[in-house]
Write an enzyme that holds these catalytic residues in place. Structure first.
Site, PDB file in Angstrom:
ATOM      1  N   ASP A  25      -5.611  53.034  -6.705  1.00 30.91           N
ATOM      2  CA  ASP A  25      -5.142  53.472  -7.671  1.00 30.91           C
ATOM      3  C   ASP A  25      -5.161  54.859  -8.400  1.00 30.91           C
ATOM      4  O   ASP A  25      -4.924  55.404  -9.432  1.00 30.91           O
ATOM      5  CB  ASP A  25      -5.858  52.508  -8.930  1.00 30.91           C
ATOM      6  CG  ASP A  25      -7.150  52.777  -9.020  1.00 30.91           C
ATOM      7  OD1 ASP A  25      -7.840  52.848  -7.859  1.00 30.91           O
ATOM      8  OD2 ASP A  25      -7.826  52.731 -10.178  1.00 30.91           O
ATOM      9  N   TYR A 144     -19.593  51.293 -14.138  1.00 34.69           N
ATOM     10  CA  TYR A 144     -20.442  52.387 -13.737  1.00 34.69           C
ATOM     11  C   TYR A 144     -21.317  52.883 -14.835  1.00 34.69           C
ATOM     12  O   TYR A 144     -21.248  52.428 -16.033  1.00 34.69           O
ATOM     13  CB  TYR A 144     -19.386  53.692 -13.720  1.00 34.69           C
ATOM     14  CG  TYR A 144     -18.426  53.406 -12.491  1.00 34.69           C
ATOM     15  CD1 TYR A 144     -18.860  53.959 -11.199  1.00 34.69           C
ATOM     16  CD2 TYR A 144     -17.345  52.839 -12.643  1.00 34.69           C
ATOM     17  CE1 TYR A 144     -18.116  53.940 -10.124  1.00 34.69           C
ATOM     18  CE2 TYR A 144     -16.340  52.560 -11.283  1.00 34.69           C
ATOM     19  CZ  TYR A 144     -16.804  53.245 -10.077  1.00 34.69           C
ATOM     20  OH  TYR A 144     -16.028  53.243  -8.975  1.00 34.69           O
ATOM     21  N   ALA A 145     -22.309  53.554 -14.373  1.00 35.46           N
ATOM     22  CA  ALA A 145     -23.309  54.006 -15.346  1.00 35.46           C
ATOM     23  C   ALA A 145     -22.922  55.688 -15.772  1.00 35.46           C
ATOM     24  O   ALA A 145     -23.084  56.259 -14.651  1.00 35.46           O
ATOM     25  CB  ALA A 145     -24.813  53.894 -14.785  1.00 35.46           C
ATOM     26  N   ARG A 146     -22.134  55.654 -16.778  1.00 38.21           N
ATOM     27  CA  ARG A 146     -21.696  57.087 -16.821  1.00 38.21           C
ATOM     28  C   ARG A 146     -21.491  57.162 -18.402  1.00 38.21           C
ATOM     29  O   ARG A 146     -21.204  56.508 -19.286  1.00 38.21           O
ATOM     30  CB  ARG A 146     -20.210  57.017 -16.478  1.00 38.21           C
ATOM     31  CG  ARG A 146     -20.134  57.071 -15.053  1.00 38.21           C
ATOM     32  CD  ARG A 146     -18.598  57.319 -14.693  1.00 38.21           C
ATOM     33  NE  ARG A 146     -18.305  57.293 -13.376  1.00 38.21           N
ATOM     34  CZ  ARG A 146     -17.178  56.995 -12.678  1.00 38.21           C
ATOM     35  NH1 ARG A 146     -16.050  57.125 -13.380  1.00 38.21           N
ATOM     36  NH2 ARG A 146     -17.092  57.148 -11.385  1.00 38.21           N
ATOM     37  N   LYS A 174     -18.381  46.092  -9.055  1.00 39.71           N
ATOM     38  CA  LYS A 174     -18.500  47.095  -8.357  1.00 39.71           C
ATOM     39  C   LYS A 174     -19.559  48.323  -9.104  1.00 39.71           C
ATOM     40  O   LYS A 174     -18.891  48.497 -10.513  1.00 39.71           O
ATOM     41  CB  LYS A 174     -17.177  47.941  -8.117  1.00 39.71           C
ATOM     42  CG  LYS A 174     -16.698  49.281  -7.519  1.00 39.71           C
ATOM     43  CD  LYS A 174     -15.664  49.882  -7.506  1.00 39.71           C
ATOM     44  CE  LYS A 174     -15.520  51.163  -6.958  1.00 39.71           C
ATOM     45  NZ  LYS A 174     -14.018  51.596  -6.756  1.00 39.71           N
TER      46      LYS A 174
END
EC number: 2.2.1.10
Length: 265
Positions: A25, A144-146, A174
């Site tokens: 993507d 995600y860790a963001r 994921k």
């Protein structure tokens, strides 16, 4: 909450509970880079090489089905661009019903835990899982860790991200890799969901396969790996190497050798 439909479709995007998924993507995010211009050939290569499923935005669906060699298909439901004001602000791009209409076996949704956009993305992911459960569709949460004060490889933050995905009703999660198997064990132990790792920016072949090996040794369930596979000079070979580790539990050296990739790469 699993249903017969969810279980059946999970079987289409994995192999015996493990997953080699190739997201493509990225045309939304970074444009038609290497591997995405002729996406048909890339899809044929990675699925021939051992990938269980490919993933795109809904508009690419007509270019997927004839080339995926009977493998699974996932439609991604949010996105952003790298040239926009904030790449972390993923906006909704589709619905579960639209994914059903274009022939998807699952949907995915991205959430940046710790970012300024986390509150909206939590609400949106919860909405997606509600829609999906009604239609018997699995949800892959890209958690995600963001954020401005978040280390994207911190195992505690990654563990929080994967647990949030489970709490919101996802079926697979994921996340980023913490850097080594020992620390990634905490991430996998933070949820009952299958945990698959992202690839991130492309490294050497050995770095890629060692990362996959570490994630599997820590209790991971596979990969959802984009650029490391679709931007490779030989997507079929690298997909085969990744699949060897995920599905056949072979070593890094054996995976590289059996796929025809140089051991020193």
């Amino acid at each position: 909450m699993t249903t017969t439909g969810i279980d059946a479709r999970l079987d289409r995007i994995g192999t015996d509970g493990s997953y080699v998924i190739v997201p493509m993507d990225h045309g939304t995010t970074i444009g038609a880079v290497q591997g995405l211009k002729d996406i048909e050939s890339t899809i044929d290569g990675v699925t021939s090489g051992g990938a269980d499923a490919v993933l795109t935005q809904k508009g690419i669906a007509p270019r997927v089905h004839e080339h995926k060699n009977g493998k699974g298909y996932i439609v991604h439901l949010n996105g952003s661009t790298s040239i926009g004001p904030d790449e972390n602000e993923k906006r909704v791009t589709g619905t579960v019903e639209e994914a059903v209409r274009v022939g998807a076996d699952a949907v995915s949704f991205h959430i940046n835990v710790g970012s300024n956009h986390e509150p909206d993305q939590i609400t949106q992911l919860a909405d997606v899982t509600e829609q999906a459960t009604r239609l018997g569709m699995p949800v892959l949460a890209m958690a995600y860790a963001r954020g401005p004060d978040v280390d994207p490889e911190d195992p505690e933050a990654l563990g929080h991200a994967v647990r949030l995905a489970e709490e919101l009703g996802a079926d697979i999660v994921k996340t980023g890799y913490s850097g080594d198997a020992a620390s990634f064990e905490h991430v996998c132990e933070s949820t009952r969901l299958p945990v698959v790792i992202a690839g991130g920016s492309r490294g050497t072949d050995r770095q890629t396969i060692e990362m996959v090996r570490g994630a599997m040794d820590a209790g991971g369930a596979g990969v959802s790996m984009g650029r490391s596979i679709f931007q490779h000079e030989n997507p079929q070979a690298i997909a085969n190497a990744v699949s060897g580790v995920v599905h056949h539990d072979i070593s890094t050296d054996d995976a590289l050798a059996k796929s025809g990739l140089a051991l020193e790469a």
